[in-house]
Design an enzyme around this catalytic site. Structure first.
Site, PDB file in Angstrom:
ATOM      1  N   CYS A  10      39.310  59.283  57.791  1.00 24.68           N
ATOM      2  CA  CYS A  10      40.324  58.410  57.527  1.00 24.68           C
ATOM      3  C   CYS A  10      39.794  56.996  57.327  1.00 24.68           C
ATOM      4  O   CYS A  10      38.603  56.587  57.284  1.00 24.68           O
ATOM      5  CB  CYS A  10      41.357  58.681  58.721  1.00 24.68           C
ATOM      6  SG  CYS A  10      40.633  58.150  60.312  1.00 24.68           S
ATOM      7  N   ASN A  13      38.482  55.750  61.517  1.00 21.06           N
ATOM      8  CA  ASN A  13      38.144  56.860  62.559  1.00 21.06           C
ATOM      9  C   ASN A  13      38.691  56.845  64.114  1.00 21.06           C
ATOM     10  O   ASN A  13      37.847  57.020  64.831  1.00 21.06           O
ATOM     11  CB  ASN A  13      36.599  56.940  62.385  1.00 21.06           C
ATOM     12  CG  ASN A  13      35.979  58.212  63.139  1.00 21.06           C
ATOM     13  OD1 ASN A  13      34.761  57.926  63.504  1.00 21.06           O
ATOM     14  ND2 ASN A  13      36.708  59.465  62.884  1.00 21.06           N
ATOM     15  N   CYS A  15      42.530  57.493  64.714  1.00 17.14           N
ATOM     16  CA  CYS A  15      43.638  58.678  64.807  1.00 17.14           C
ATOM     17  C   CYS A  15      43.156  60.032  64.170  1.00 17.14           C
ATOM     18  O   CYS A  15      43.093  61.014  64.878  1.00 17.14           O
ATOM     19  CB  CYS A  15      44.801  57.714  64.292  1.00 17.14           C
ATOM     20  SG  CYS A  15      45.202  56.465  65.325  1.00 17.14           S
ATOM     21  N   ARG A  16      43.437  59.750  62.684  1.00 20.12           N
ATOM     22  CA  ARG A  16      43.712  61.066  62.079  1.00 20.12           C
ATOM     23  C   ARG A  16      42.143  61.889  62.015  1.00 20.12           C
ATOM     24  O   ARG A  16      42.216  63.154  62.387  1.00 20.12           O
ATOM     25  CB  ARG A  16      43.858  60.932  60.598  1.00 20.12           C
ATOM     26  CG  ARG A  16      45.432  60.178  60.548  1.00 20.12           C
ATOM     27  CD  ARG A  16      45.660  59.830  58.948  1.00 20.12           C
ATOM     28  NE  ARG A  16      44.877  58.723  58.680  1.00 20.12           N
ATOM     29  CZ  ARG A  16      45.017  58.161  57.388  1.00 20.12           C
ATOM     30  NH1 ARG A  16      45.704  58.746  56.608  1.00 20.12           N
ATOM     31  NH2 ARG A  16      44.297  57.038  57.320  1.00 20.12           N
ATOM     32  N   SER A  17      41.000  61.282  61.662  1.00 23.87           N
ATOM     33  CA  SER A  17      40.158  62.111  61.701  1.00 23.87           C
ATOM     34  C   SER A  17      39.301  62.703  62.766  1.00 23.87           C
ATOM     35  O   SER A  17      38.774  63.794  62.875  1.00 23.87           O
ATOM     36  CB  SER A  17      38.874  61.382  60.710  1.00 23.87           C
ATOM     37  OG  SER A  17      38.588  60.310  61.290  1.00 23.87           O
ATOM     38  N   ASP A 128      49.258  57.824  58.084  1.00 23.77           N
ATOM     39  CA  ASP A 128      48.613  57.204  59.364  1.00 23.77           C
ATOM     40  C   ASP A 128      49.277  57.109  60.158  1.00 23.77           C
ATOM     41  O   ASP A 128      50.543  56.081  59.889  1.00 23.77           O
ATOM     42  CB  ASP A 128      47.956  55.856  58.841  1.00 23.77           C
ATOM     43  CG  ASP A 128      46.955  55.005  59.598  1.00 23.77           C
ATOM     44  OD1 ASP A 128      47.140  55.321  60.984  1.00 23.77           O
ATOM     45  OD2 ASP A 128      45.842  54.111  59.434  1.00 23.77           O
TER      46      ASP A 128
END
Length: 158
Positions: A10, A13, A15-17, A128
């Protein structure tokens, strides 16, 4: 046997990934497949390098028994395109950025989008949640659970 290696990506690096990494590791462990996979995450930017995941994301993930333990790092195109079989971005901008980092057609062939693996949700990206509220973090986890299940099913049936 060679492990299947997956890098989730993301923007920063945090939150999402790292959440995708934690969800995938949990599902792989639940299915007894952990010896068959190497899973990591990275960001397009190095702005948060060395930092833990966003505390809000960690709290929401923990409620679902996912532990975000990784530290942020930027994508290293010289190493990551060599080391990983699958490089999975969270949104269209991540995909464009990854394609710009790729040096060869073989590198580009490793890139896909997380929501390509969803089977229950119909979203074109994992949004995001950084500037939003609690519902954004929950949506991210819903999408990641769906997509990681779909990804495992795809990889195990290849």
């Amino acid at each position: 046997m060679n492990k299947k290696s997956i890098l989730f990506v993301c923007l920063g690096n945090i939150c999402r990934s790292p959440s995708a990494e934690a969800v995938m590791k949990a599902l792989v462990k639940e299915k007894g497949l952990q010896s068959q996979y190497y899973i990591d995450s990275a960001g397009i930017t190095g702005f948060h390098a060395g930092e833990p995941a966003d505390s809000r994301m960690k709290q929401h993930a923990l409620r679902r028994n996912y532990h975000l333990t990784s530290s942020s790092r930027p994508v290293d195109p010289k190493i990551d395109f060599e080391e990983f079989d699958y490089i999975i971005g969270m949104d269209d901008q991540n995909i464009r950025d990854l394609n710009n980092l790729a040096k060869t057609d073989q590198d580009r062939s490793k890139i896909s989008k997380m929501t390509d693996y969803c089977t229950r949700f119909v979203h074109d990206s994992v949004p995001d949640p950084y500037y939003g509220g609690a519902s954004g973090f929950e949506l991210v986890l819903d999408l990641l659970e769906d997509a990681c299940e779909g990804l495992i099913n795809k990889l195990e049936n290849e």
